[in-house]
Write a protein that holds these residues in place. Structure first.
Motif, PDB file in Angstrom:
ATOM      1  N   SER A  82       2.217   3.989  11.990  1.00  0.00           N
ATOM      2  CA  SER A  82       2.884   3.386  10.829  1.00  0.00           C
ATOM      3  C   SER A  82       2.356   1.965  10.684  1.00  0.00           C
ATOM      4  N   GLY A  83       2.700   1.325   9.584  1.00  0.00           N
ATOM      5  CA  GLY A  83       2.348  -0.084   9.430  1.00  0.00           C
ATOM      6  C   GLY A  83       3.037  -0.927  10.491  1.00  0.00           C
ATOM      7  N   MET A  84       4.299  -0.596  10.786  1.00  0.00           N
ATOM      8  CA  MET A  84       5.001  -1.368  11.817  1.00  0.00           C
ATOM      9  C   MET A  84       4.383  -1.128  13.191  1.00  0.00           C
ATOM     10  N   VAL A 179      -3.334 -11.301   9.624  1.00  0.00           N
ATOM     11  CA  VAL A 179      -3.012 -11.199   8.197  1.00  0.00           C
ATOM     12  C   VAL A 179      -2.658  -9.757   7.862  1.00  0.00           C
ATOM     13  N   ASP A 180      -1.454  -9.552   7.348  1.00  0.00           N
ATOM     14  CA  ASP A 180      -1.033  -8.241   6.839  1.00  0.00           C
ATOM     15  C   ASP A 180      -1.493  -8.170   5.387  1.00  0.00           C
ATOM     16  N   ASN A 181      -2.494  -7.315   5.154  1.00  0.00           N
ATOM     17  CA  ASN A 181      -3.178  -7.278   3.853  1.00  0.00           C
ATOM     18  C   ASN A 181      -2.716  -6.080   2.995  1.00  0.00           C
ATOM     19  N   VAL A 203      -0.986   1.588   5.925  1.00  0.00           N
ATOM     20  CA  VAL A 203      -1.837   2.550   5.200  1.00  0.00           C
ATOM     21  C   VAL A 203      -0.968   3.492   4.354  1.00  0.00           C
ATOM     22  N   THR A 204       0.300   3.593   4.758  1.00  0.00           N
ATOM     23  CA  THR A 204       1.322   4.337   3.996  1.00  0.00           C
ATOM     24  C   THR A 204       1.282   4.008   2.508  1.00  0.00           C
ATOM     25  N   LYS A 205       0.951   2.775   2.182  1.00  0.00           N
ATOM     26  CA  LYS A 205       1.104   2.267   0.822  1.00  0.00           C
ATOM     27  C   LYS A 205      -0.142   2.583  -0.011  1.00  0.00           C
ATOM     28  N   LEU A 206      -0.873   1.581  -0.440  1.00  0.00           N
ATOM     29  CA  LEU A 206      -1.943   1.825  -1.418  1.00  0.00           C
ATOM     30  C   LEU A 206      -3.133   2.613  -0.865  1.00  0.00           C
TER      31      LEU A 206
HETATM   32  C1  LIG Z   1       5.527  -1.175   4.272  1.00  0.00           C
HETATM   33  C2  LIG Z   1       4.982  -2.403   4.886  1.00  0.00           C
HETATM   34  C3  LIG Z   1       4.884  -2.534   6.276  1.00  0.00           C
HETATM   35  C4  LIG Z   1       5.354  -1.456   7.208  1.00  0.00           C
HETATM   36  O1  LIG Z   1       4.625  -0.287   7.043  1.00  0.00           O
HETATM   37  P1  LIG Z   1       5.194   1.166   7.443  1.00  0.00           P
HETATM   38  O2  LIG Z   1       4.026   2.044   7.231  1.00  0.00           O
HETATM   39  O3  LIG Z   1       6.344   1.443   6.534  1.00  0.00           O
HETATM   40  O4  LIG Z   1       5.640   1.072   8.858  1.00  0.00           O
HETATM   41  C5  LIG Z   1       4.338  -3.692   6.782  1.00  0.00           C
HETATM   42  N1  LIG Z   1       3.940  -4.698   5.974  1.00  0.00           N
HETATM   43  C6  LIG Z   1       4.029  -4.606   4.641  1.00  0.00           C
HETATM   44  C7  LIG Z   1       3.568  -5.745   3.797  1.00  0.00           C
HETATM   45  C8  LIG Z   1       4.554  -3.463   4.033  1.00  0.00           C
HETATM   46  O5  LIG Z   1       4.653  -3.390   2.705  1.00  0.00           O
END
Ligand SMILES: *Cc1c(COP(=O)(O)O)cnc(C)c1O
Length: 395
Positions: A82-84, A179-181, A203-206
């Protein structure tokens, strides 16, 4: 016995083919069999390539990581569950008790929670500062500061961090800049080119883009740090499922097309909403009235992204009426999906904050964040215009 002789060792040969599949195979195997201990030695010592156990690595994760590495101009990045998990791997790989982390004050909700509650429990001190102000960051440094964690563009007010100012500061003090991009994506900015030491994605997102896979990515510029992060991800069990990686690879193939289309529509929608009565303000870095418009123009090279926020006059009643009048736009707290989604921070991501703290961030009951998808712009303009009219009628 004679009916099931092949199950224990799965000795049936893989069907032969002189041709190569065009789509990537999915490799869900948890374990990989080696011919003998010498072959396993060779593999562990890096003389041959091979997988042993899926938590330690598998082809679908490596393929996806290589794709994102290319997008970010990185080498040796890893995909996480996950992103986290990516944020966790960075922190667990880079830090130890006694260190201090300085974070941006508008980080993603769970990152903020990790900094405010979880890292202190492990003996890692944390504090927050405004990343649009490098001088403020400088003032918040401590002798033990070992990591700075910022997001390029913040949620939901879309403030643009002074990455270059903060990178200069970090390097002058030997501090790792992470940096969280996620919001910005490598289409608009590659943080390694601006002094980042670690790049993180949800990576879940865009990047995956279809709201069907939960994944992250983390890469570090320094090979030793990258190795420490990789070991942390493997040890703490932060590694991803092959199926999610396979889905995300498929999604990532169309990332640039989706991004470009959604960005064009976001710019149009933001300008359209700004001219409607009942809309108090619109926040989009591409608009001249955005507080960080100049920095966004220079840093993001005109790529202002698919995310914008707006505030309805009329508070919660207007917000309820708006969402009900827009049934074709999912009211769901995510972003980056192929379909447009609408989030209401006061009742979701920022609900734990007091009304005063939300007000300080400019988040009222009429505040919405929009993640624009790839639908035709006209459809979205029509639906949101209806929504704004319904909101105005409700107050
Ligand atoms: C959603 C998100 C996360 C966490 O990602 P998950 O895949 O939901 O764990 C981290 N940083 C940003 C900026 C996000 O939008």
């Amino acid at each position: 016995m004679t009916d099931t002789p092949h199950i224990p060792a799965r000795r049936l040969p893989w069907p032969e083919s002189g041709s190569r599949p065009v789509a990537s195979p999915l490799s869900p195997s948890v374990v990989y069999a080696t011919p003998d201990p010498d072959a396993l030695d060779a593999q562990y010592e890096g003389r041959t390539k091979g997988y042993s156990y899926a938590r330690e690595g598998h082809p679908n994760a490596d393929l996806l990581a290589a794709m994102i590495d290319r997008m970010e101009g990185a080498t040796g990045g890893i995909v996480t569950g996950s992103g986290m998990a990516a944020v966790s791997a960075a922190v667990l790989g880079a830090l130890k008790a006694g260190d201090h982390v300085l974070g941006g004050d508008q980080l993603y909700g769970r990152s903020l929670r990790m900094l405010s509650q979880d890292l202190p429990r492990l003996g890692i001190a944390t504090s927050l500062a405004d990343p649009t102000d490098a001088a403020g960051f400088a003032a918040a440094l401590r002798p033990e500061t070992r990591m700075i964690l910022i997001e390029t563009v913040s949620n939901p007010t879309l403030r643009v961090a002074d990455i270059e100012g903060i990178a200069a500061l970090a390097h002058a003090h030997g501090i790792v800049l992470a940096v969280d991009n996620t919001f910005t994506t490598p289409r608009a900015l590659r943080p390694f080119q601006h002094g980042a030491d670690i790049v993180i994605h949800s990576v879940t997102k865009l990047l995956a883009g279809h709201a069907d896979a939960t994944l992250g990515y983390v890469a570090a510029r320094d090979p030793d740090l990258a190795q420490a992060i990789k070991v942390a991800a493997t040890t703490w069990g932060l590694t991803p499922s092959p199926f999610d990686c396979w889905l995300a690879e498929r999604g990532a193939l169309s990332f640039e097309l989706r991004y470009d289309r959604a960005e064009q529509t976001a710019a149009r929608l933001a300008d359209h909403l700004a001219n409607l009565t009942g809309v108090a303000r619109v926040l989009y870095p591409g608009r001249a009235d955005h507080p960080d418009h100049n920095r966004a123009g220079a840093l993001l090279q005109g790529r202002f992204g698919n995310m914008f926020s707006f505030e309805l006059a009329g508070g919660r009643a207007a917000a309820n009426a708006f969402t009900r009048a827009c049934p074709n736009i999912a009211f769901a707290p995510t972003l980056g999906d192929i379909a447009t989604t609408l989030s209401h921070p006061a009742s979701s991501s920022h609900r734990a904050l007091s009304a005063q703290d939300r007000a300080a961030l400019g988040i009222s009951e009429g505040f919405f964040r929009v993640s624009v998808g790839v639908e035709p712009a006209e459809t979205l303009i029509e639906e949101m215009t209806r929504g704004v009219a319904a909101a105005a009628a409700a107050v």
